[in-house]
Each structure stands twice: as C-alpha cells, then as structure tokens.
Design an enzyme around this catalytic site. Structure first.
Site, short mmCIF file in Angstrom:
data_model
loop_
_atom_site.label_atom_id
_atom_site.label_comp_id
_atom_site.label_asym_id
_atom_site.label_seq_id
_atom_site.Cartn_x
_atom_site.Cartn_y
_atom_site.Cartn_z
N ARG A 90 0.95 -1.20 -0.02
CA ARG A 90 -0.08 -0.11 -0.04
C ARG A 90 0.80 1.36 -0.09
NH1 ARG A 90 -4.68 1.67 4.11
NH2 ARG A 90 -5.16 3.79 3.44
N CYS A 164 -19.33 -2.21 0.84
CA CYS A 164 -18.25 -1.23 0.95
C CYS A 164 -19.08 -0.53 2.39
CB CYS A 164 -18.30 -0.37 -0.45
SG CYS A 164 -17.08 1.18 0.30
N HIS A 194 -16.67 3.03 -4.72
CA HIS A 194 -15.67 4.30 -4.70
C HIS A 194 -15.89 5.26 -5.83
CE1 HIS A 194 -12.94 2.07 -1.67
NE2 HIS A 194 -14.09 2.16 -1.15
N TYR A 244 -14.45 9.88 -2.27
CA TYR A 244 -13.70 9.27 -3.16
C TYR A 244 -13.82 10.30 -4.48
CZ TYR A 244 -12.18 5.11 -0.74
OH TYR A 244 -12.05 4.30 0.40
#
Length: 421
Positions: A90, A164, A194, A244
């Site tokens: 990440r 989500c 997102h 997002y």
C-alpha cells in the site's frame, strides 16, 4: 451456521467481531473461523475476538487457522478482507504515482490498478477452494478494489456480493441529522464502488419524500467539511458525492497535499502496531477506541445485514451492494458491476430501478467502468500492454506520457506478485 473470515488477522477484525456479538439475533453464528497466513497476528486478534464474544455472552465458537482449506471447509459464507502485499505494498501504491503527478491512492488511479492486479488472482484461487468445499457458500467481498474483485468473482461463476461501508456511513450520518433510526433511512445511492453519489435521502423506503435538499440547506457546511469539498460544489450538484470523488473533483489539489505529508499507509502501519499491542493485552475484551481511526466504520453492521439476508431472513430487504448491472444502468454492459440499492435475499442481490442519470454522473461512471474492464483484463492475463491500456483509460491518468511512465513503475514495484513479469 459457520462463517469464515479470510484475512482474519486484520486489525479490522475486532470491529467485525463486535458486530457479530451485538447482532447475534440477526446472524446466529455457531462457528466462526479466522483464517490468515500471519500466525502471530492471528493469535493476537483471535484472543481478543474470543474475549469479546465471552464478554457479550455470545455462545459461538471462534477458531483460528493458517490453513485456508481447513478454515473454509463447509462454511456457509466466506468474508474476504485481505490485503495482498500488506501495508508495504500500500505504501508503494500511494507514493510512486505521485512521481508522475498523479493521485497515489490504494483503490483508484494507478495505485488502485496495482492493487487489483495483485489481488484478483489470489481471490479467485481462494474462491475456487471455497467452491470445492461448499459450492453453495456465499462469498462476501470487502477486499478492495471491491468493484473489480467482485466482477472477477461473478465472471468466474461464484456466488458473490461486494460490500463497502461508504453507503452505511452516509446512512448513519443522515439518520443522526434527521434524529431517526438508521433503518428508517433509504438512500438513492448510485454509481460504482468508490465512485458514487447520494441522489436522495428518504424515510421509510424508496417511495418516501426526498429530504436531501433540506439536509443540504441545513447542514451543507458540515457535509462539505467532511468531504473536504467547497460548499458551493454540493449546492451546485444538489447531491452528496462520496469522499472518493474528491480525487476527481480536486485532483491537483489532492496531489499537492499527498506530496507534502506522510502517506496514509505509513499512518495506518503505525496505528496497526499500536492496535496489535493492545490486542495482546489479556484484559482487553472490547474493540478499542483507536480502531475507529483505522477506517471501516460500520463495516460489521453492513456485513451482518448482508450475510443475514443471503443466509436467512434476518437482514434488511434492501441494501447497498456491489453486483451485476443487468440493465439497471442502461449505458453499461449487463456484466458491469455497479454499487446501488438492491433487494437481497437467499437468491442474491437484485438492483432496484434507478432514474435516468444526469450525464455529469453517467459519463464518469461509464468512463471508470470502461477502465475497470481493462483493469480486470490486465489482472487476469497480465502483460505490459494491458497495464498500459488500463492506465491510459483511467480518467485520473489519461495521458500517453503518464501512462507509459506509470506502467513501468507499476510493474517494477510489483514484479514479485506477477508471474508474467
């Protein structure tokens, strides 16, 4: 009822366990298996999980294992919450795209493509092993990027639904503002994972009055602050975008911010070390307050609701999930995966009808969905050209020079994960 959590050694897991314990009447779990290759983390998380169950009087048995096949054997549902490459991967996803002036983020842009390419083959292998043990098991995917991963699972014929926590977070926020129970709030939630917007907020169901204009008028400043967008953007749109969308609506500003401070991955890695130290305390028998800063708020409640609906009659009949489009958004292919309100039961998720979308939203959805097509091809088949095409198609990249440079960086930073590289 047996559930398995793959990635059970995650610091997220106590949030999930707390939800399982509190909502045991909705989802009566008899056996819960936490599966993770990291035996040291698994021991810490598993110990806390058992203490949480014991404190709340849950009769279910919690076991831990690093043996995937043993852990998922005969499970009624398997929850996926894994991170291939861990926080180190990440950290890379969030940094090397910035070198090209593009957003560095773990689920969107070039970093999101890297994560998808590392993750899809692993998830498909897990799903095949689940199918060998119990072909009727449901797979609930919380692993990012959820839209791409869920589509890979569905294309391979698995019984899968993507989940989500963005929508349930909005539901809780609006419920608090309206001073009602969260279950009373119905969201007109439309988009991709997102990449979604709340087009309406209604009480009592899909036919209720749209209260979003009133909420924006009364609480627009607070909403804008939470989303880190100007109030004028919300007023002009008349809807509430997920956070997002800031990567799209304020791309250059975000790139400057990300380049001037430590990465989110570095923050989370430090937080995880602190959390794991807490989890090792035999006196701790509840999720610590610090976990709220880790992310994944209300994940457990969404997971319980979805699993209860798929496995029985305990969950809400309408939930926001990721599933096949099947004509819901007419400008997308039927096998595109969208994130919308759906009717969920033992047969799966069926999206509710969506009104015709403004081109402002439909255009971006179509653009990102086309990128996801190419991203999945790259994840399944590999090859530099497929990586390049996916990057060129992404609206946060889009330029030949950037796509070329990012392709080389993506492959260089992930070579160990790609058999073809």
């Amino acid at each position: 009822m047996k559930l398995a959590v793959v990635g059970g050694g995650s610091t997220y897991t106590p949030e999930l366990i707390d939800g399982f314990a509190r909502l045991r009447d909705t989802l009566p779990i008899e056996e819960l298996v936490l599966v993770d290759p990291a035996a040291d983390r698994l021991e810490l998380v598993g110990g806390l999980a058992r203490r949480i169950f014991a404190k709340q009087g849950h009769p279910g048995i919690i076991t831990t294992t690093s043996d995937l096949d043993a852990g998922v054997a005969n499970a009624d549902a398997v929850l996926l919450q894994l991170r291939v490459g861990g926080q180190a991967a990440r950290q890379q996803d969030e940094t090397w795209p910035l070198e090209c002036g593009c957003v560095g983020q773990e689920t969107t842009g070039a970093g999101g493509l890297a994560k998808a390419m590392r993750t899809v083959p692993i998830v498909l292998d897990i799903a095949e092993r689940v199918r060998r043990s119990n072909p009727n098991a449901w797979i609930i995917d919380f692993t990012n990027p959820v839209g791409i991963v869920t589509r890979a699972l569905l294309q391979a014929g698995h019984k899968a639904v993507g989940l989500c926590n963005v929508a349930i977070g909005f539901q809780r926020t609006f419920a608090k503002l309206l001073d009602v129970a969260p279950a009373e709030v119905h969201l007109d939630h439309v988009g991709l994972n997102h990449l979604s917007w709340e087009l309406g907020v209604r009480l009592g169901g899909p036919e209720g009055e749209n209260l979003l204009p009133r909420l924006l008028a009364q609480h627009g400043d607070a909403m804008a602050d939470d989303l880190r967008l100007p109030r004028a953007v919300l007023d002009r749109l008349g809807v509430v975008p997920s956070y997002y969308l800031r990567y799209f609506y304020a791309h250059d500003e975000v790139v400057r911010e990300l380049g001037s401070k430590p990465s989110r991955a570095a923050e989370v890695a430090a937080m995880e070390r602190e959390l794991l130290a807490m989890y090792g305390d035999p006196a701790l028998d509840e999720k610590p307050a610090l976990l709220a800063k880790r992310g994944g708020a209300f994940y457990s409640e969404a997971a319980v609701d979805l699993a209860a609906s798929l496995l029985g009659d305990g969950g809400s009949p309408i939930q926001v999930v990721n599933t096949y489009n099947n004509g819901t958004l007419p400008f997308l292919a039927d096998d595109a995966v969208i994130e919308v309100q759906a009717r969920v039961d033992k047969t799966g998720a069926t999206p509710l009808a969506v009104p015709e979308l403004d081109p402002l939203y439909a255009g971006l959805i179509a653009h990102v969905s086309a990128y996801e097509d190419l991203a999945l091809e790259a994840a399944l088949r590999g090859g530099r050209d497929r990586v390049f095409k996916a990057l060129l198609a992404h609206p946060l990249v889009g330029q030949f020079e950037y796509a070329e440079a990012l392709t080389d960086k993506l492959i260089a930073h992930n070579r160990e994960h790609f058999a073809w590289a």
